[in-house]
Structures are given as C-alpha cells and as structure tokens.
Design a protein around this motif. Structure first.
Motif, PDB file in Angstrom:
ATOM      1  N   SER A   1       0.802  -1.243   0.090  1.00 15.00           N
ATOM      2  CA  SER A   1       0.116   0.102   0.133  1.00 15.00           C
ATOM      3  C   SER A   1       1.021   1.278   0.010  1.00 15.00           C
ATOM      4  O   SER A   1       0.558   2.316  -0.731  1.00 15.00           O
ATOM      5  CB  SER A   1      -0.948  -0.023   1.053  1.00 15.00           C
TER       6      SER A   1
ATOM      7  N   ILE B   1      -5.037   2.991   2.940  1.00 17.78           N
ATOM      8  CA  ILE B   1      -4.530   3.090   4.127  1.00 17.78           C
ATOM      9  C   ILE B   1      -3.314   2.319   4.356  1.00 17.78           C
ATOM     10  O   ILE B   1      -3.146   1.185   3.966  1.00 17.78           O
ATOM     11  CB  ILE B   1      -5.468   2.628   5.090  1.00 17.78           C
TER      12      ILE B   1
ATOM     13  N   THR C   1      -4.772  -4.004   4.622  1.00 21.35           N
ATOM     14  CA  THR C   1      -5.507  -3.987   3.459  1.00 21.35           C
ATOM     15  C   THR C   1      -6.659  -5.157   3.087  1.00 21.35           C
ATOM     16  O   THR C   1      -6.114  -6.457   3.297  1.00 21.35           O
ATOM     17  CB  THR C   1      -4.884  -4.050   2.165  1.00 21.35           C
TER      18      THR C   1
ATOM     19  N   ASP D   1      -3.905  -2.194  -5.595  1.00 25.62           N
ATOM     20  CA  ASP D   1      -3.299  -2.664  -4.210  1.00 25.62           C
ATOM     21  C   ASP D   1      -3.895  -4.043  -4.031  1.00 25.62           C
ATOM     22  O   ASP D   1      -5.358  -4.065  -4.046  1.00 25.62           O
ATOM     23  CB  ASP D   1      -3.273  -1.668  -3.195  1.00 25.62           C
TER      24      ASP D   1
HETATM   25 MG   LIG Z   1      -1.761  -2.849   2.306  1.00 23.20          MG
END
Ligand SMILES: [Mg+2]
Ligand SMILES: Nc1nc2c(ncn2[C@@H]2O[C@H](COP(=O)(O)OP(=O)(O)OP(=O)(O)O)[C@@H](O)[C@H]2O)c(=O)[nH]1
Length: 307
Positions: A28, A41, A49, A68
C-alpha cells in the motif's frame, strides 16, 4: 491514439498493475508512493488491506491503474480466504504484476523468504509480465547484507527484473516506474486525469476510519473490526455521515469507546480531519459501535462490506 505533447508521435500508454505479496511488505505504501497521493491506508500491522484498492496515476502520456491487494497469507477463516482470493484474482486481470518483498525482514530472517513466496511463485510462473520490488531498503544499513536475499529472490523468480526500492523514501521508485511504463501497451486513458481511484468516497472514508482504529487499538482488536458507512449525505460544502463500527465482542466495544468515550473521540477527530481533506468539505460524523459476533465468518456480511 497519439499525443503530440508526449513527444513526437509518441503513443499514449495504458495499463493495470497489480501489487501483490506477503502482508506488511509495503504494497500500500508503494502504491501511494507511485501514485503520489495517499489512496490506500497504511499501518504497521499485517493484514491492513482487505480489498483490492485502486490508485490511478495519470499524465498526458500514460495512465496506470495500480491495484493494491491484501497480503497473501496462510488462511484464517472466511475473511482470510476472501482476502487471499481477492489478491490472487488480481494476477489475471492485470497487465503487469508487481511483487513486493520486505527486504529488511528477509535480511533479518532469511528462512521466511521461501515460505512467504512459495505459493505465489507457482501462481506467477504462467503470468508473462512480472517485476519484483525489493522494498524497505532504507532500513538496511549495510547494503552488502542484502546480497544473499537478492540471490535467493533471483532463484525464486528467474528471468524477472528485481528493483531495490524504498516506498518510504521513494528511493528507486522512479526507475521502477520507468520499467513499469516499458511494459504497458498503447491505449487511451480510461479515467479522467484528476481521478485518484475507482472507489467511491464513502468507501475511502470507511478505510480512513479503519486505519485510525487500527493505529489506535491494541493488537487483538483491529482484526475483529469492520467499518460500515450507514449513510453519506453530501451537500455543497458539507458531508454528513453515519458510521457503524462492528466488533466481535463486548470487551472490544469497551476498548473502541475507551474511558468516557475518549478513544472513539480521538479516532473520529483524526479520521474526520482526513476525510475533510479528501472531500474538501466540512465533515460531520455520527459513530456507533455494535457488537456482531462472527461478522468475519459471514459471507453475506463480508459481501455487504465489499470484501
Ligand atoms: Mg496494504
Ligand atoms: N522503513 C520503511 N517502512 C516501510 C516501507 N514501506 C512500507 N513501510 C512500512 O511498513 C508497514 C506496512 O506497510 P503497508 O504499506 O501497510 O504494507 P502492506 O503490504 O500494504 O500490508 P498489508 O495491507 O497488511 O498486506 C507500515 O508501517 C509502513 O510504514 C519502506 O520502504 N521503508
């Protein structure tokens, strides 16, 4: 399509790039770094995630949609299964797969490398375009200690290019991006140039709230947390939103709320400030915490969260 501003008769490029790898590798952070904005985030905790999160990088010459994904891990329950599936599916829908590895971890614990990449390596053998981002190199003081890990990565992923990067300091990310662009095909942009993600604002808001909760709470609570936006009313200068925070147990509810509501107040203030920046509007948040035992094993509920 050609674009004169990209240079004489240079073609506009378009492609989807999936970032995959073990939990906490920095996927991320690397996506945010490449996009140049915070889209996904980030927390120091593994399994932050939970969904595929898109981040769009647009210039006059190219548009890259980064995807992501949740960290691939040994499955634990329905939520874990959904997260793994979500990551694996992205391999086939992407034009290029970017594998992210935490070099600092493997310098310290070399035996983790094979374990972490065994399954992914098998899955990737049939995927034509794969690059490896050897991340977190800023944490490695003596760069020579990377050499055995580098060799092992090369052994696991023969014929794939490996790039040393730091998502945190952006070292090496320019070179990585150049290589990514080299793998893209001609094509027009799919999204407006100012669009940062394909995900709606209300989902991004729920992620921001989850990030602040993850950062504020003790280890065992975050994994049992889910955030749902119950309502999202947007006016010209203002957004009113209702937030439901789900927890697995009464004890977790007490921790989320904190002494006289202090924890929830702190989390909501931090989240509200960030949502105000994202929307460019004043934000009013109404938050409730609900105990919902087994939410993380309920396929219907996971679907309603978009997982
Ligand atoms: Mg992540
Ligand atoms: N020093 C340093 N820290 C990094 C770097 N990249 C990521 N981190 C940190 O590593 C932790 C995990 O980063 P994330 O980007 O959330 O990792 P992830 O792979 O998305 O993790 P999951 O979503 O849980 O699978 C965070 O504390 C980041 O700040 C880096 O290049 N250098």
């Amino acid at each position: 399509m050609t674009d004169e501003s990209c240079g004489h008769e240079i073609t506009h490029l378009f492609g989807v790039v999936a970032l995959v790898g073990p939990p906490n590798a920095g996927k991320s952070t690397l996506m945010n770094s490449l996009v140049g904005e915070k889209v996904a985030i980030v927390t120091p905790k593994a399994q932050t995630t939970r969904n595929r999160i898109s981040g769009i990088l647009s210039t006059e010459c190219y548009q890259v949609v980064f995807m992501d994904t949740p960290g691939i891990q040994k499955t634990r329950g329905k939520l874990g299964e959904h997260m793994n599936r979500s990551a694996m599916e992205s391999l086939h829908s992407a034009d290029l797969v970017l594998v992210v590895a935490d070099m600092d971890l493997y310098v310290r614990k070399p035996h983790f490398l094979k374990k972490d990449f065994q399954e992914l390596r098998n899955r990737l053998s049939a995927i034509p375009r794969v690059l490896i981002a050897a991340n977190k190199i800023d944490k490695i003081r003596d760069k020579k200690t990377m050499l055995p890990v580098w060799a092992e990565l090369g052994h696991l992923f023969p014929d794939r290019d490996i790039f040393p990067v730091s998502a945190a300091t952006k070292e090496g990310t320019y070179e990585l991006l150049e290589k990514i662009l080299g793998h893209l095909s001609p094509g027009p942009p799919l999204y407006p140039a100012d669009q940062l993600s394909t995900l709606p604002m209300r989902f991004m808001a729920s992620e921001i709230i989850r990030e602040k909760l993850f950062l504020a709470l003790r280890q065992e609570v975050p994994y049992g947390l889910a955030v749902e936006i119950e309502y999202w009313n947007e006016e010209v200068n203002m957004v009113r939103l209702g937030v439901l925070v789900y927890v697995l147990r009464d004890a977790h509810k007490a921790m989320v709320i904190g002494h006289r509501g202090s924890m929830l107040k702190k989390v909501c203030t931090l989240a509200r400030q960030e949502i105000e920046i994202m929307t460019g509007k004043k934000v009013f948040m109404e938050t409730f915490v609900k105990v919902r035992p087994g939410w993380n094993e309920s396929p219907g509920f996971l679907r309603s969260l978009g997982i």
